[in-house]
Design a protein around this motif. Structure first.
Motif, PDB file in Angstrom:
ATOM      1  N   LYS A  80      10.128 -10.587 -25.463  1.00  0.00           N
ATOM      2  CA  LYS A  80       9.853 -11.330 -24.228  1.00  0.00           C
ATOM      3  C   LYS A  80      11.015 -11.064 -23.276  1.00  0.00           C
ATOM      4  O   LYS A  80      12.172 -10.984 -23.708  1.00  0.00           O
ATOM      5  N   VAL A  81      10.706 -10.922 -22.010  1.00  0.00           N
ATOM      6  CA  VAL A  81      11.733 -10.627 -21.013  1.00  0.00           C
ATOM      7  C   VAL A  81      11.710 -11.700 -19.934  1.00  0.00           C
ATOM      8  O   VAL A  81      10.654 -11.975 -19.349  1.00  0.00           O
ATOM      9  N   ILE A  82      12.861 -12.316 -19.682  1.00  0.00           N
ATOM     10  CA  ILE A  82      12.977 -13.283 -18.596  1.00  0.00           C
ATOM     11  C   ILE A  82      13.203 -12.497 -17.306  1.00  0.00           C
ATOM     12  O   ILE A  82      14.134 -11.696 -17.219  1.00  0.00           O
ATOM     13  N   PHE A  83      12.350 -12.706 -16.315  1.00  0.00           N
ATOM     14  CA  PHE A  83      12.439 -11.893 -15.111  1.00  0.00           C
ATOM     15  C   PHE A  83      12.249 -12.754 -13.866  1.00  0.00           C
ATOM     16  O   PHE A  83      11.709 -13.866 -13.923  1.00  0.00           O
ATOM     17  N   ARG A  84      12.710 -12.206 -12.751  1.00  0.00           N
ATOM     18  CA  ARG A  84      12.487 -12.835 -11.458  1.00  0.00           C
ATOM     19  C   ARG A  84      11.284 -12.162 -10.804  1.00  0.00           C
ATOM     20  O   ARG A  84      11.314 -10.954 -10.535  1.00  0.00           O
ATOM     21  N   PRO A  85      10.189 -12.902 -10.549  1.00  0.00           N
ATOM     22  CA  PRO A  85       9.016 -12.291  -9.913  1.00  0.00           C
ATOM     23  C   PRO A  85       9.366 -11.681  -8.561  1.00  0.00           C
ATOM     24  O   PRO A  85      10.204 -12.216  -7.818  1.00  0.00           O
ATOM     25  N   LEU A  86       8.749 -10.540  -8.251  1.00  0.00           N
ATOM     26  CA  LEU A  86       8.960  -9.914  -6.952  1.00  0.00           C
ATOM     27  C   LEU A  86       8.360 -10.767  -5.855  1.00  0.00           C
ATOM     28  O   LEU A  86       7.411 -11.530  -6.086  1.00  0.00           O
ATOM     29  N   ASP A  87       8.900 -10.645  -4.651  1.00  0.00           N
ATOM     30  CA  ASP A  87       8.432 -11.468  -3.527  1.00  0.00           C
ATOM     31  C   ASP A  87       6.996 -11.146  -3.135  1.00  0.00           C
ATOM     32  O   ASP A  87       6.267 -12.016  -2.662  1.00  0.00           O
ATOM     33  N   ASN A  88       6.600  -9.866  -3.302  1.00  0.00           N
ATOM     34  CA  ASN A  88       5.231  -9.468  -2.989  1.00  0.00           C
ATOM     35  C   ASN A  88       4.365  -9.676  -4.241  1.00  0.00           C
ATOM     36  O   ASN A  88       4.552  -8.967  -5.236  1.00  0.00           O
ATOM     37  N   PRO A  89       3.421 -10.622  -4.225  1.00  0.00           N
ATOM     38  CA  PRO A  89       2.633 -10.929  -5.430  1.00  0.00           C
ATOM     39  C   PRO A  89       1.834  -9.736  -5.960  1.00  0.00           C
ATOM     40  O   PRO A  89       1.731  -9.555  -7.176  1.00  0.00           O
ATOM     41  N   LYS A  90       1.273  -8.924  -5.081  1.00  0.00           N
ATOM     42  CA  LYS A  90       0.497  -7.771  -5.519  1.00  0.00           C
ATOM     43  C   LYS A  90       1.386  -6.734  -6.212  1.00  0.00           C
ATOM     44  O   LYS A  90       1.025  -6.195  -7.262  1.00  0.00           O
ATOM     45  N   LEU A  91       2.535  -6.475  -5.610  1.00  0.00           N
ATOM     46  CA  LEU A  91       3.470  -5.518  -6.213  1.00  0.00           C
ATOM     47  C   LEU A  91       4.009  -6.063  -7.528  1.00  0.00           C
ATOM     48  O   LEU A  91       4.177  -5.318  -8.501  1.00  0.00           O
ATOM     49  N   ASP A  92       4.267  -7.362  -7.564  1.00  0.00           N
ATOM     50  CA  ASP A  92       4.766  -7.984  -8.787  1.00  0.00           C
ATOM     51  C   ASP A  92       3.750  -7.835  -9.923  1.00  0.00           C
ATOM     52  O   ASP A  92       4.108  -7.478 -11.047  1.00  0.00           O
ATOM     53  N   LYS A  93       2.489  -8.081  -9.633  1.00  0.00           N
ATOM     54  CA  LYS A  93       1.438  -7.964 -10.640  1.00  0.00           C
ATOM     55  C   LYS A  93       1.301  -6.523 -11.130  1.00  0.00           C
ATOM     56  O   LYS A  93       1.128  -6.264 -12.334  1.00  0.00           O
ATOM     57  N   MET A 130       4.530   5.359  -5.513  1.00  0.00           N
ATOM     58  CA  MET A 130       4.729   5.204  -6.946  1.00  0.00           C
ATOM     59  C   MET A 130       3.727   6.036  -7.747  1.00  0.00           C
ATOM     60  O   MET A 130       4.075   6.633  -8.778  1.00  0.00           O
ATOM     61  N   GLU A 131       2.516   6.116  -7.272  1.00  0.00           N
ATOM     62  CA  GLU A 131       1.506   6.923  -7.954  1.00  0.00           C
ATOM     63  C   GLU A 131       1.868   8.412  -7.887  1.00  0.00           C
ATOM     64  O   GLU A 131       1.692   9.146  -8.859  1.00  0.00           O
ATOM     65  N   ILE A 132       2.377   8.847  -6.740  1.00  0.00           N
ATOM     66  CA  ILE A 132       2.779  10.249  -6.589  1.00  0.00           C
ATOM     67  C   ILE A 132       3.925  10.580  -7.546  1.00  0.00           C
ATOM     68  O   ILE A 132       3.901  11.595  -8.252  1.00  0.00           O
ATOM     69  N   ILE A 185       0.819  -1.221   0.000  1.00  0.00           N
ATOM     70  CA  ILE A 185       0.000   0.000   0.000  1.00  0.00           C
ATOM     71  C   ILE A 185       0.853   1.272   0.000  1.00  0.00           C
ATOM     72  O   ILE A 185       0.665   2.138  -0.863  1.00  0.00           O
ATOM     73  N   PRO A 186       1.810   1.434   0.951  1.00  0.00           N
ATOM     74  CA  PRO A 186       2.620   2.661   0.921  1.00  0.00           C
ATOM     75  C   PRO A 186       3.468   2.777  -0.340  1.00  0.00           C
ATOM     76  O   PRO A 186       3.661   3.875  -0.875  1.00  0.00           O
TER      77      PRO A 186
END
Length: 301
Positions: free
Chosen positions: A137-150, A11-13, A5-6
């Motif tokens: 296509k980009v090979i990436f490591r998903p972020l640990d936080n699923p919501k932030l990753d999405k 990021m929006e700001i 959330i923070p």
């Protein structure tokens, strides 16, 4: 959720601020990072001592500070880009060496293994090719936080970049190459499942994935990177198109070509050290029996 959330609000700001303000703000945060995040400062300075023993401590400190600024600017620009149009992004990007990239795609029609590193704004490299309809296509490591990753992944995908998890299905990579699309790998970080090749004079655990795929598909390999200026403009440089050089055994072929691309990345980093991600512990994994480089009381001066 508590961290999402923070971060989402921040990021929006940032995305709403004028571009030049975003860059100046990022430079300030990057400058403060050197002094306020001692763990990152220590890793950067140890890395720089490993890579540039001939440079003075003062020179290495200057590179570390500029590198942290570059890293924060990249993140801030990526956030800002979420509210930019394709044309606004392209106004900030030029490219050098595109003809050789296009020729290899057309001549071989086997896609392209695009190897780059955390040099300059690596996100803008993908944006450029996505906006120009290369279907990268980009090979990436998903972020640990699923919501932030999405959330972050959606920014990449809205430009036309498809994200493939590094732990995903290899068939997605082969399919992309069969369709003559570029597949990008970030190949400059410590890789536990890799092999040891020389990087700045020291054995370094390095990804073999792009070379293993190229050996299977006979796809050309592009070494490319981004070079930013101080005002938020970028030049993407296609440094070289290389092809797999066959050796007597598959193991020798894998080692030789992994070493070859790693040496190419080293040459780029030597030329533009302030734009690389020195805060990453690149030499953290050591060959069996070798002493740990990043030990607690390392003297990096």
């Amino acid at each position: 959720m508590l961290e999402y959330i923070p971060l989402r609000i921040l990021m929006e700001i940032i995305s709403l601020l004028p571009y030049i303000i975003v860059v100046l703000f990022a430079k300030l945060i990057g400058a403060l990072m050197y002094y306020l995040v001692p763990s990152a400062r220590k890793v950067a300075l140890i890395n720089l001592k490993q890579a540039f023993p001939e440079k003075t401590y003062r020179e290495r400190k200057r590179i570390a500070k500029r590198s942290m600024k570059s890293m924060i600017i990249t993140f801030a620009e990526f956030i800002k880009s979420s509210r930019m149009s394709d044309s606004q992004i392209l106004k900030r990007i030029k490219i050098e060496g595109l003809e050789s990239f296009d020729n290899a795609l057309e001549e071989k029609h086997k896609g392209m293994i695009a190897i780059t590193g955390h040099i300059g704004n690596w996100e803008y490299v993908a944006f450029y090719f996505a906006i120009h309809k290369y279907n990268p296509k980009v090979i990436f490591r998903p972020l640990d936080n699923p919501k932030l990753d999405k959330y972050v992944r959606s920014w990449r995908e809205k430009r036309g970049t498809e994200c493939i998890s590094r732990w995903g299905d290899l068939r997605d990579i082969f399919k992309a190459l069969y369709e003559n699309s570029p597949v990008a790998f970030l190949c400059d970080q410590n890789y536990l499942d890799g092999i040891f090749v020389d990087f700045f004079g020291y054995p370094c655990a390095t990804a073999v994935g792009p070379i293993a795929v190229a050996m299977k598909t006979k796809s050309p390999i592009a070494i490319l990177y981004d070079l930013p200026d101080r005002y938020g403009h970028h030049k993407i440089i296609v440094s070289e198109i290389m092809y797999i050089e066959e050796k007597e055994t598959k193991e020798e072929t894998l080692y030789y070509n992994t070493q070859k691309y790693t040496k190419k990345l080293e040459e780029i980093i030597r030329k533009h050290p302030e734009n690389w991600l020195w805060v990453h512990p690149r030499w953290n994994t050591r060959p069996k029996g070798e002493p740990e480089i990043f030990y607690k009381h390392n003297n990096y001066k």
